[in-house]
Motif scaffolding. Structure first.
Motif, PDB file in Angstrom:
ATOM      1  N   MET A 128       0.447  -1.545  -0.157  1.00 34.39           N
ATOM      2  CA  MET A 128      -0.036   0.281  -0.146  1.00 34.39           C
ATOM      3  C   MET A 128       0.961   1.526  -0.177  1.00 34.39           C
ATOM      4  O   MET A 128       0.439   2.008  -0.842  1.00 34.39           O
ATOM      5  CB  MET A 128      -1.118  -0.378   0.854  1.00 34.39           C
ATOM      6  CG  MET A 128      -2.128   0.828   1.334  1.00 34.39           C
ATOM      7  SD  MET A 128      -3.182   0.842   1.815  1.00 34.39           S
ATOM      8  CE  MET A 128      -3.941   2.396   3.141  1.00 34.39           C
ATOM      9  N   ALA A 129       1.990   1.507   0.756  1.00 33.90           N
ATOM     10  CA  ALA A 129       2.958   2.199   1.074  1.00 33.90           C
ATOM     11  C   ALA A 129       3.492   2.406  -0.776  1.00 33.90           C
ATOM     12  O   ALA A 129       3.478   3.851  -1.133  1.00 33.90           O
ATOM     13  CB  ALA A 129       4.238   2.254   1.675  1.00 33.90           C
ATOM     14  N   LYS A 130       3.988   1.859  -1.567  1.00 35.59           N
ATOM     15  CA  LYS A 130       4.194   1.708  -2.658  1.00 35.59           C
ATOM     16  C   LYS A 130       2.860   2.565  -3.927  1.00 35.59           C
ATOM     17  O   LYS A 130       3.525   3.417  -4.289  1.00 35.59           O
ATOM     18  CB  LYS A 130       4.352   0.469  -3.434  1.00 35.59           C
ATOM     19  CG  LYS A 130       6.113   0.288  -2.499  1.00 35.59           C
ATOM     20  CD  LYS A 130       6.425  -1.287  -3.453  1.00 35.59           C
ATOM     21  CE  LYS A 130       7.278  -1.953  -2.983  1.00 35.59           C
ATOM     22  NZ  LYS A 130       7.961  -2.678  -3.287  1.00 35.59           N
ATOM     23  N   VAL A 131       1.167   2.421  -3.388  1.00 39.18           N
ATOM     24  CA  VAL A 131       0.815   2.900  -4.080  1.00 39.18           C
ATOM     25  C   VAL A 131       0.693   4.207  -3.299  1.00 39.18           C
ATOM     26  O   VAL A 131       0.018   5.116  -4.409  1.00 39.18           O
ATOM     27  CB  VAL A 131      -0.942   1.795  -3.818  1.00 39.18           C
ATOM     28  CG1 VAL A 131      -1.645   2.610  -4.428  1.00 39.18           C
ATOM     29  CG2 VAL A 131       0.098   0.239  -4.848  1.00 39.18           C
ATOM     30  N   ILE A 132       0.580   4.546  -2.419  1.00 40.02           N
ATOM     31  CA  ILE A 132       0.216   5.672  -1.986  1.00 40.02           C
ATOM     32  C   ILE A 132       1.573   7.152  -2.907  1.00 40.02           C
ATOM     33  O   ILE A 132       1.091   7.776  -3.130  1.00 40.02           O
ATOM     34  CB  ILE A 132       0.711   5.779  -0.649  1.00 40.02           C
ATOM     35  CG1 ILE A 132      -0.763   4.856   0.281  1.00 40.02           C
ATOM     36  CG2 ILE A 132       0.746   7.260  -0.239  1.00 40.02           C
ATOM     37  CD1 ILE A 132      -0.325   4.912   1.974  1.00 40.02           C
ATOM     38  N   HIS A 133       2.647   6.023  -2.964  1.00 40.77           N
ATOM     39  CA  HIS A 133       3.824   6.768  -2.842  1.00 40.77           C
ATOM     40  C   HIS A 133       3.451   6.741  -5.130  1.00 40.77           C
ATOM     41  O   HIS A 133       4.116   8.072  -5.302  1.00 40.77           O
ATOM     42  CB  HIS A 133       5.224   6.243  -3.143  1.00 40.77           C
ATOM     43  CG  HIS A 133       6.259   6.997  -3.212  1.00 40.77           C
ATOM     44  ND1 HIS A 133       7.208   8.162  -3.021  1.00 40.77           N
ATOM     45  CD2 HIS A 133       7.397   6.256  -4.871  1.00 40.77           C
ATOM     46  CE1 HIS A 133       7.946   8.422  -3.975  1.00 40.77           C
ATOM     47  NE2 HIS A 133       8.017   7.592  -4.750  1.00 40.77           N
ATOM     48  N   ALA A 134       2.855   6.078  -5.023  1.00 40.83           N
ATOM     49  CA  ALA A 134       3.232   6.481  -6.778  1.00 40.83           C
ATOM     50  C   ALA A 134       1.481   7.577  -7.002  1.00 40.83           C
ATOM     51  O   ALA A 134       2.139   8.207  -8.218  1.00 40.83           O
ATOM     52  CB  ALA A 134       2.583   5.273  -7.499  1.00 40.83           C
ATOM     53  N   PHE A 135       0.523   7.699  -6.482  1.00 35.62           N
ATOM     54  CA  PHE A 135      -0.486   8.811  -6.668  1.00 35.62           C
ATOM     55  C   PHE A 135       0.104   9.553  -6.421  1.00 35.62           C
ATOM     56  O   PHE A 135      -0.159  10.385  -7.146  1.00 35.62           O
ATOM     57  CB  PHE A 135      -1.705   8.289  -5.492  1.00 35.62           C
ATOM     58  CG  PHE A 135      -2.625   7.034  -6.222  1.00 35.62           C
ATOM     59  CD1 PHE A 135      -3.388   7.264  -7.466  1.00 35.62           C
ATOM     60  CD2 PHE A 135      -2.529   5.680  -6.309  1.00 35.62           C
ATOM     61  CE1 PHE A 135      -3.313   6.898  -8.046  1.00 35.62           C
ATOM     62  CE2 PHE A 135      -3.622   4.823  -6.547  1.00 35.62           C
ATOM     63  CZ  PHE A 135      -4.098   5.747  -7.623  1.00 35.62           C
ATOM     64  N   LYS A 136       0.882   9.668  -5.648  1.00 38.80           N
ATOM     65  CA  LYS A 136       1.379  11.309  -4.766  1.00 38.80           C
ATOM     66  C   LYS A 136       2.587  11.389  -5.886  1.00 38.80           C
ATOM     67  O   LYS A 136       2.600  13.259  -6.380  1.00 38.80           O
ATOM     68  CB  LYS A 136       2.112  10.726  -3.277  1.00 38.80           C
ATOM     69  CG  LYS A 136       1.660  10.800  -2.232  1.00 38.80           C
ATOM     70  CD  LYS A 136       0.765  11.770  -1.915  1.00 38.80           C
ATOM     71  CE  LYS A 136       1.480  13.573  -1.625  1.00 38.80           C
ATOM     72  NZ  LYS A 136       0.246  14.911  -1.329  1.00 38.80           N
ATOM     73  N   GLN A 137       3.355  10.871  -6.877  1.00 37.63           N
ATOM     74  CA  GLN A 137       4.186  11.223  -8.183  1.00 37.63           C
ATOM     75  C   GLN A 137       3.468  11.789  -9.205  1.00 37.63           C
ATOM     76  O   GLN A 137       3.919  12.892  -9.360  1.00 37.63           O
ATOM     77  CB  GLN A 137       5.297   9.736  -7.840  1.00 37.63           C
ATOM     78  CG  GLN A 137       6.119   9.338  -6.960  1.00 37.63           C
ATOM     79  CD  GLN A 137       7.253  10.833  -7.122  1.00 37.63           C
ATOM     80  OE1 GLN A 137       6.860  11.467  -5.801  1.00 37.63           O
ATOM     81  NE2 GLN A 137       8.117  10.594  -8.194  1.00 37.63           N
ATOM     82  N   GLN A 138       1.484  11.628  -8.854  1.00 47.94           N
ATOM     83  CA  GLN A 138       1.067  11.616  -9.658  1.00 47.94           C
ATOM     84  C   GLN A 138       0.114  13.459  -9.677  1.00 47.94           C
ATOM     85  O   GLN A 138      -0.517  13.478 -10.513  1.00 47.94           O
ATOM     86  CB  GLN A 138       0.046  10.625  -9.978  1.00 47.94           C
ATOM     87  CG  GLN A 138       0.972   9.589 -11.095  1.00 47.94           C
ATOM     88  CD  GLN A 138       0.249   8.545 -11.672  1.00 47.94           C
ATOM     89  OE1 GLN A 138      -1.236   8.988 -11.936  1.00 47.94           O
ATOM     90  NE2 GLN A 138       0.526   7.198 -11.610  1.00 47.94           N
ATOM     91  N   GLY A 139       0.725  13.599  -8.734  1.00 46.84           N
ATOM     92  CA  GLY A 139      -0.260  14.738  -8.349  1.00 46.84           C
ATOM     93  C   GLY A 139      -1.143  14.600  -7.312  1.00 46.84           C
ATOM     94  O   GLY A 139      -1.906  15.276  -6.979  1.00 46.84           O
ATOM     95  N   TYR A 140      -1.371  13.327  -6.949  1.00 42.97           N
ATOM     96  CA  TYR A 140      -2.713  13.298  -6.004  1.00 42.97           C
ATOM     97  C   TYR A 140      -2.569  13.656  -4.861  1.00 42.97           C
ATOM     98  O   TYR A 140      -1.679  13.135  -4.052  1.00 42.97           O
ATOM     99  CB  TYR A 140      -3.614  11.974  -6.194  1.00 42.97           C
ATOM    100  CG  TYR A 140      -3.801  11.278  -7.313  1.00 42.97           C
ATOM    101  CD1 TYR A 140      -5.236  11.284  -7.656  1.00 42.97           C
ATOM    102  CD2 TYR A 140      -2.672  10.827  -8.391  1.00 42.97           C
ATOM    103  CE1 TYR A 140      -5.476  10.922  -9.212  1.00 42.97           C
ATOM    104  CE2 TYR A 140      -3.845  10.297  -9.985  1.00 42.97           C
ATOM    105  CZ  TYR A 140      -5.530  10.380  -9.927  1.00 42.97           C
ATOM    106  OH  TYR A 140      -5.429   9.754 -11.175  1.00 42.97           O
ATOM    107  N   ARG A 141      -3.884  14.073  -3.442  1.00 46.78           N
ATOM    108  CA  ARG A 141      -3.753  14.329  -2.641  1.00 46.78           C
ATOM    109  C   ARG A 141      -4.228  12.787  -1.886  1.00 46.78           C
ATOM    110  O   ARG A 141      -5.446  12.514  -2.464  1.00 46.78           O
ATOM    111  CB  ARG A 141      -4.659  15.496  -2.397  1.00 46.78           C
ATOM    112  CG  ARG A 141      -4.135  16.584  -2.218  1.00 46.78           C
ATOM    113  CD  ARG A 141      -4.660  17.808  -1.712  1.00 46.78           C
ATOM    114  NE  ARG A 141      -5.164  17.374  -0.310  1.00 46.78           N
ATOM    115  CZ  ARG A 141      -4.725  17.818   1.236  1.00 46.78           C
ATOM    116  NH1 ARG A 141      -3.329  17.979   0.726  1.00 46.78           N
ATOM    117  NH2 ARG A 141      -5.206  17.453   1.994  1.00 46.78           N
ATOM    118  N   VAL A 142      -3.681  12.512  -1.573  1.00 46.26           N
ATOM    119  CA  VAL A 142      -3.947  10.452  -0.641  1.00 46.26           C
ATOM    120  C   VAL A 142      -4.921  10.850   0.927  1.00 46.26           C
ATOM    121  O   VAL A 142      -3.571  11.442   1.299  1.00 46.26           O
ATOM    122  CB  VAL A 142      -2.826   9.314  -1.156  1.00 46.26           C
ATOM    123  CG1 VAL A 142      -3.209   8.183  -0.872  1.00 46.26           C
ATOM    124  CG2 VAL A 142      -3.016   9.883  -2.899  1.00 46.26           C
ATOM    125  N   ALA A 143      -5.243  10.671   1.312  1.00 49.05           N
ATOM    126  CA  ALA A 143      -5.571   9.489   2.608  1.00 49.05           C
ATOM    127  C   ALA A 143      -5.093   7.766   2.460  1.00 49.05           C
ATOM    128  O   ALA A 143      -5.433   7.729   1.747  1.00 49.05           O
ATOM    129  CB  ALA A 143      -7.133   9.777   2.715  1.00 49.05           C
TER     130      ALA A 143
END
Length: 152
Positions: A1-16
């Motif tokens: 899950m941490a890797k998926v969070i990081h990938a979304f953050k790299q694309q500019g998403y705000r993630v919870a």
């Protein structure tokens, strides 16, 4: 899950990220002011700095998934670990073959993520390290986006 969070953050998403803990957890540290406030009886303790806000609230019992996500504001996506019988649209993480038995009892499973060689034909299977594939699945199935990031 941490890797998926990081990938979304790299694309500019705000993630919870939400983690359901079936055990008791402790975020506060004995002797700190926030711990002292809680020990004195405060039902809600907040701590705020230039970079973070944290809230610790005493509850009578574990909150429902809907109640927990109501605390989350201003994000593009909420990723959840746990709440397997409540959370919608889930990716089942299979670390042992026995974990596959969950598939028949869960609703809204859109894929399996595993490092095991599985022969499951009814649902897409992703390697645990296929972060790009998992992110694309979430974007297309949940966020309604196609590969270039535009809305479908």
């Amino acid at each position: 899950m941490a890797k998926v969070i990081h990938a979304f953050k790299q694309q500019g998403y705000r993630v919870a990220a939400i983690k359901h803990d079936a055990h008791r957890f402790e975020m506060d540290h004995e002797g700190k002011d926030t711990w002292k406030f809680a020990q004195a009886g405060s039902d809600v303790v907040l701590i705020n700095s230039q970079e973070k806000l944290a809230m610790i609230e005493k509850v009578e019992s574990s909150l429902s998934f809907e109640a927990v996500i109501s605390y989350v504001k201003d994000v593009d996506i909420i990723l959840v670990e746990g709440y397997k019988h409540e959370a919608p649209s889930k990716i089942l993480v299979v670390r042992r073959e026995e974990d596959l038995t969950l598939l028949s009892s869960l609703k809204d499973v859109i894929a399996i993520a595993t490092s095991l060689p599985l022969d499951e034909k009814q649902i897409p299977i992703y390697d645990l390290d296929d972060v790009e594939g998992i992110v694309e699945l979430i974007q297309s199935n949940i966020l309604g986006e196609i590969k270039d990031g535009s809305r479908s």
